[in-house]
Design an enzyme around this catalytic site. Structure first.
Site, PDB file in Angstrom:
ATOM      1  N   ASP A  67       7.130  12.097  11.272  1.00  0.00           N
ATOM      2  CA  ASP A  67       8.066  12.431  10.194  1.00  0.00           C
ATOM      3  C   ASP A  67       8.214  13.929   9.978  1.00  0.00           C
ATOM      4  O   ASP A  67       7.444  14.731  10.507  1.00  0.00           O
ATOM      5  CB  ASP A  67       7.640  11.740   8.886  1.00  0.00           C
ATOM      6  N   ASN A 136      -0.238   4.552  -1.476  1.00  0.00           N
ATOM      7  CA  ASN A 136       0.594   3.388  -1.786  1.00  0.00           C
ATOM      8  C   ASN A 136       0.803   2.487  -0.568  1.00  0.00           C
ATOM      9  O   ASN A 136       1.611   1.579  -0.585  1.00  0.00           O
ATOM     10  CB  ASN A 136       1.957   3.838  -2.340  1.00  0.00           C
ATOM     11  N   HIS A 138       1.874   3.564   2.441  1.00  0.00           N
ATOM     12  CA  HIS A 138       2.916   3.978   3.385  1.00  0.00           C
ATOM     13  C   HIS A 138       2.296   4.401   4.717  1.00  0.00           C
ATOM     14  O   HIS A 138       1.164   4.859   4.773  1.00  0.00           O
ATOM     15  CB  HIS A 138       3.835   5.066   2.800  1.00  0.00           C
ATOM     16  N   GLU A 143       7.987   3.907   3.048  1.00  0.00           N
ATOM     17  CA  GLU A 143       7.477   3.685   1.703  1.00  0.00           C
ATOM     18  C   GLU A 143       7.553   2.199   1.327  1.00  0.00           C
ATOM     19  O   GLU A 143       8.330   1.449   1.931  1.00  0.00           O
ATOM     20  CB  GLU A 143       8.321   4.502   0.703  1.00  0.00           C
TER      21      GLU A 143
HETATM   22  C1  F6R Z   1       2.047  12.143   7.812  1.00  0.00           C
HETATM   23  C2  F6R Z   1       2.317  10.772   7.423  1.00  0.00           C
HETATM   24  C3  F6R Z   1       1.731  10.163   6.198  1.00  0.00           C
HETATM   25  C4  F6R Z   1       0.257  10.488   5.996  1.00  0.00           C
HETATM   26  C5  F6R Z   1      -0.259   9.858   4.709  1.00  0.00           C
HETATM   27  C6  F6R Z   1      -1.703  10.237   4.441  1.00  0.00           C
HETATM   28  O1  F6R Z   1       2.726  12.468   9.001  1.00  0.00           O
HETATM   29  O2  F6R Z   1       3.050  10.154   8.097  1.00  0.00           O
HETATM   30  O3  F6R Z   1       1.903   8.770   6.263  1.00  0.00           O
HETATM   31  O4  F6R Z   1      -0.484  10.005   7.097  1.00  0.00           O
HETATM   32  O5  F6R Z   1       0.527  10.283   3.634  1.00  0.00           O
HETATM   33  O6  F6R Z   1      -1.775  11.600   4.185  1.00  0.00           O
HETATM   34  P1  F6R Z   1      -3.176  12.343   4.058  1.00  0.00           P
HETATM   35  O7  F6R Z   1      -3.802  12.308   5.397  1.00  0.00           O
HETATM   36  O8  F6R Z   1      -2.814  13.748   3.642  1.00  0.00           O
HETATM   37  O9  F6R Z   1      -3.968  11.596   3.032  1.00  0.00           O
END
Ligand code: F6R
Length: 235
Positions: A67, A136, A138, A143
Site C-alpha cells: 500500500d 482492527n 486490517h 479495512e
Molecule cells: C502496512 C500495512 C498495514 C500494517 C498494519 C500494522 O503496509 O499494510 O496493514 O501492517 O497497520 O502496522 P504496524 O506494524 O505499524 O502495527
C-alpha cells in the site's frame, strides 16, 4: 497454519527474517509482497545485516508493496516508498527497478489501481506475502467492511487506523485520509503468507485466526489460505 510463538519482538523479527531468507536461498528470483509499519522493521534490519555479511542476495528479487498513502510523494519521509527505501532497499543489492509501491500521486487513481494489478499479474503473482495486522484486523489497508474487495483499490482510512497511524505523523490532520491498497486477491493467491504480530496484537490475532471468517475482520480471510505462517511475539 503454522503458528510460531516467540519470546519477544527481537525473536519475532528473527523468525520472520529467517522465513524470507530461506525462500530467497531456494528461489533467488522470488517475488516478495512487502509490508510497512513498525512490525517488519526488525526483520528488514536482519535481512540487511545478512546481506552485509554476504549471506543473502536480493539481486534477482522483485518486490510489490501492499500500500501507499494517497497524496504523498515518494520523497516524503511519511510515504511507504520512503520507508521501504530507508529500511530495506538501500541496504541490499536489489535493483530499484524491481521494487514496486503504488503511486500515491497518481492523478487517475483507477488507472493506477489497474496498473498495479496488471503488474502483479505480469510477475506471475507473489511467492511470499509478508503482512502485519491492524488493531482492527486490517491487512494492507483492506479495512473492515461488509464486502471483500479483490482488486487494488483506493480506500478511505478508518477512524481507528487514522488514530493508530497518526503517531507516525506530526499530527492526525497531517495524515492522509486515503490510501491505495492491494486487494484481497493477490494476498490470498500468494503462494505463502507470513503474518507477523507483536504482543499487543494478540487479541486481534486470536479473533482473526480462530473467529468467524468475515470481511469485518479482513485478516480472518487468511484462515482460507493453505500456507499461512503466523509469527506472534509473547511479549
Ligand atoms: C502496512 C500495512 C498495514 C500494517 C498494519 C500494522 O503496509 O499494510 O496493514 O501492517 O497497520 O502496522 P504496524 O506494524 O505499524 O502495527
Amino acid at each position: 497454519m503454522l503458528l510460531i510463538e516467540t519470546r519477544d519482538t527481537e525473536e519475532m523479527s528473527l523468525r520472520a527474517a529467517e522465513q524470507i531468507a530461506a525462500l530467497l536461498t531456494l528461489k533467488r528470483d522470488a517475488v516478495l509482497g512487502l509490508a510497512t509499519g513498525s512490525t517488519p522493521i526488525g526483520a528488514y534490519a536482519k535481512l540487511a545485516q545478512w546481506h552485509k555479511e554476504n549471506a543473502l542476495s536480493f539481486r534477482q528479487v522483485k518486490t510489490v508493496n501492499l500500500d501507499e498513502y494517497r497524496g504523498l510523494s515518494p520523497q516524503s519521509p511519511d510515504s511507504y516508498r520512503w520507508f521501504m527505501n530507508h529500511h530495506l532497499f538501500q541496504h541490499v543489492d536489489i535493483d530499484m527497478q524491481n521494487t514496486h509501491v503504488p503511486n500515491g500521486l497518481a492523478e487517475d487513481v483507477r488507472e493506477e489501481c489497474a496498473r498495479y494489478d496488471a503488474l502483479i499479474e505480469s510477475l506471475h503473482g507473489i511467492d511470499l506475502q509478508l503482512l502485519g495486522i491492524g488493531m482492527n484486523g486490517h491487512i494492507g489497508f483492506n479495512e473492515p467492511a461488509s464486502t471483500i474487495t479483490l482488486e487494488t483499490h483506493c480506500v478511505t482510512l478508518s477512524e481507528n487506523t487514522r488514530e493508530v497511524n497518526a503517531a507516525y505523523f506530526a499530527s492526525k490532520d497531517a495524515m492522509p485520509t486515503e490510501a491505495i491498497t492491494m486487494g484481497m486477491r493477490p494476498i490470498l493467491q500468494a503462494r505463502r503468507v507470513l503474518l507477523v504480530a507483536a504482543a499487543n496484537k494478540r487479541g486481534i490475532i486470536e479473533k482473526a485466526l480462530f473467529g468467524p471468517v468475515t470481511p469485518e475482520v479482513p485478516a480472518s480471510l487468511l484462515q482460507l489460505h493453505k500456507r499461512l505462517t503466523v509469527v506472534l511475539a509473547r511479549s
